[in-house]
Design a protein around this motif. Structure first.
Motif, mmCIF file in Angstrom:
data_model
loop_
_atom_site.group_PDB
_atom_site.id
_atom_site.type_symbol
_atom_site.label_atom_id
_atom_site.label_comp_id
_atom_site.label_asym_id
_atom_site.label_seq_id
_atom_site.Cartn_x
_atom_site.Cartn_y
_atom_site.Cartn_z
ATOM 1 N N GLU A 195 8.324 18.315 21.088
ATOM 2 C CA GLU A 195 8.124 19.465 22.330
ATOM 3 C C GLU A 195 7.722 19.021 23.346
ATOM 4 O O GLU A 195 7.526 19.758 24.453
ATOM 5 C CB GLU A 195 7.408 20.444 21.414
ATOM 6 N N ASP A 235 9.209 13.417 17.208
ATOM 7 C CA ASP A 235 8.938 13.367 15.768
ATOM 8 C C ASP A 235 9.904 12.807 15.090
ATOM 9 O O ASP A 235 10.535 13.627 14.239
ATOM 10 C CB ASP A 235 8.577 15.049 15.160
ATOM 11 N N GLY A 259 1.132 15.284 14.663
ATOM 12 C CA GLY A 259 1.827 14.606 13.786
ATOM 13 C C GLY A 259 0.782 14.357 12.741
ATOM 14 O O GLY A 259 1.342 13.168 11.873
ATOM 15 N N ASP A 266 5.256 15.415 10.261
ATOM 16 C CA ASP A 266 3.950 14.998 10.875
ATOM 17 C C ASP A 266 4.153 13.496 10.089
ATOM 18 O O ASP A 266 4.176 13.287 8.934
ATOM 19 C CB ASP A 266 2.902 15.601 10.155
#
Ligand code: AMP
Ligand code: MG
Length: 494
Positions: A195, A235, A259, A266
């Motif tokens: 993001e 990610d 994460g 994560d």
């Protein structure tokens, strides 16, 4: 491996895995805040000669034996010695020389009498005139002796000492212009999150700016390090592993943010585990439970949570200690004092709680601590607007207005204490502190019965608090414990 450990255990773990870096030699002016990596010696006596500490008259005390206000003794002024000058004459009995502060005291004289207590008899006190003395000075009165601060060959700063700004002046006087110090750690800062966009961009739908990298790099710089901000890593496990491996190969310490929990995206824990040794995943603190630590390619790698305040806590309370040790420092704690809580606080989360808070002075000069209204772990703003962290120990015990609690400074304790936390954010927080949505509370709490007192042992040292308007600061006593102190992307931002 995944057991929740106390903050102290976490710090101890990190400290056990780092060592002071090798020495480098820097210019004296760059040595402030660094730790001497060798004993430093003076090449001369400091000061090199005995000199006048006042403007006045250099005298022989024997000439003034018996002088009183009723029967003063008059001496003849035969010369004047300015700072930098040397008197080479030989005075007779009853003679003196006018001397300026810093001028070498001629060996034939044994005291300096300041102007203010000498009266003019003839002339204006300059050579050719006569001056009267109403008392015999003490031996070596107003004389600063040769070697008072240092002797030639003497160690003036020991290996392991932090060189202060005053120390830079001291060393200059001792002729030490190049200083061996422990090298600054190079810290890699890796932001993780699909993001994220660089702060230079306007975030599109679903995106936010990467603010953590800047705060963490600033923290690293403030802790004496150089910091490199890496590009944003999405990610993606493989991309993260590549970035961590590259950073570990080229840096002394790697810090990631984001994460670090147990979500579907994560990846820092599995990456550290696969690429090296995973040593820690969770710490009993709030905000910032998810704190990953391990070693990759011999380099410490620390995975901070993504929430800004949680990442900030992890850096300041754990990582900073390791970075300071790498620079040869031995004191790692932020200065912490005890202050009165100004509101009730319900505490449901058993983790040790660090509340963004403001220290101020009460009516009678007592120290007060007021938690900011917004304690969200997702915000940097309340940290910017407050001046300390108020600490509630582990357990679910409520705190009440008037309770004495620990308050931990981010800044030097000599910074002025603001009485306002800033617009809209200095209201007492009196609501329930429960688990944050993004930080589920856990039953795994390990027993660490740390009260504010047992943390590092509070002592009764006086501290100077500049804003005590009703009571002068030197009358104000507060308990203080530990005064550790203490700074630079693929792009270096030093
Ligand atoms: P995470 O720890 O990855 O689950 O992230 C927790 C929260 O922190 C999310 O709202 C993220 O969008 C936010 N976050 C993660 N990384 C950053 C960053 N570098 N700067 C600002 N916010 C972030
Ligand atoms: Mg994330």
């Amino acid at each position: 491996m995944t057991k929740m450990i106390s903050l102290e255990e976490a710090r101890k773990l990190v400290l056990s895995r780092v060592m002071p870096l090798e020495a480098e030699t820097v210019d004296l002016l760059d040595a402030a805040g660094r730790v001497a990596a060798a004993d430093l010696k003076s090449d001369i006596d400091v000061s090199p000669f005995a000199h006048a500490a006042m403007d006045g008259y250099a005298v022989r005390r024997c000439d003034l034996a018996g002088a009183t206000a009723e029967s003063p003794i008059t001496l003849e002024v035969i010369d004047e010695v300015p700072a930098g000058g040397v008197f080479e004459g030989t005075p007779q009995a009853g003679q003196c020389v006018r001397i300026m502060t810093g001028a070498a005291l001629p060996g034939c004289f044994d005291a300096v009498v300041k102007y203010e207590i000498v009266s003019m008899v003839e002339g204006d006190g300059k050579p050719g005139g006569r001056v009267a003395f109403s008392a015999q000075p003490k031996e070596r009165d107003n004389v600063r002796e040769a070697g008072e601060e240092a002797r030639a060959g003497e160690i003036v700063v020991n290996k392991g000492e932090v060189i202060t700004t005053a120390g830079v002046g001291f060393l200059a006087g001792c002729g030490v212009l190049r200083v061996p110090v422990y090298r600054k750690p190079r810290v890699a800062i890796i932001p993780i999150g699909s993001e994220l966009v660089p702060p230079s961009e306007n975030p599109g739908p679903g995106h936010i700016r990467n603010s953590n990298s800047y705060a963490l790099a600033a923290c690293a710089k403030a802790a004496g390090c150089e910091a490199d901000m890496f590009d944003i890593v999405p990610d993606d496990e493989a991309a993260l592993e590549a970035a961590v491996r590259e950073a570990a190969a080229t840096h002394d310490f790697v810090v990631t943010s984001g994460g670090a929990s147990n979500g579907d995206f994560d990846f820092i824990k599995p990456v550290v585990e696969r690429a090296g040794e995973l040593l820690m995943t969770t710490v009993n603190m709030r905000p910032g439970k998810a704190q990953t630590f391990g070693i990759v390619d011999g380099t410490p790698v620390f995975g901070l949570p993504g929430n800004p305040a949680a990442a900030y806590m992890g850096f300041e309370l754990i990582i900073r200690a390791g970075l300071l040790k790498m620079q040869g420092r031995t004191a790692f704690e932020h200065p912490t004092i005890v202050a009165k809580l100004t509101c009730d606080k319900k505490k449901k989360d058993p983790r040790r709680l660090f509340m963004r808070a403001t220290l101020s002075h009460g009516e009678s000069g007592e120290l007060l601590v007021t938690p900011a209204k917004n304690q969200s772990s997702g915000l940097f703003g309340p940290i910017q607007k407050t001046n300390c962290m108020a600490v509630l120990p582990e357990g679910a015990q409520d705190a009440h207005a008037g309770d004495e609690i620990a308050a931990c400074f981010w800044m030097s304790p000599k910074e002025p204490l603001s009485n306002s936390a800033g617009p809209g954010d200095n209201q007492p927080l009196d609501d329930v502190v429960g688990p944050a949505r993004d930080e589920p509370s856990s039953d795994e709490t390990t027993s660490s019965p740390l009260t504010q007192k047992s943390q590092t042992g509070i002592t009764d040292s006086p501290i100077m608090l500049p804003d005590a308007r009703r009571r002068p600061p030197w009358q104000h006593k507060a308990r203080i414990h530990s005064t550790g102190y203490p700074t630079p992307s693929r792009k270096a931002i030093s």
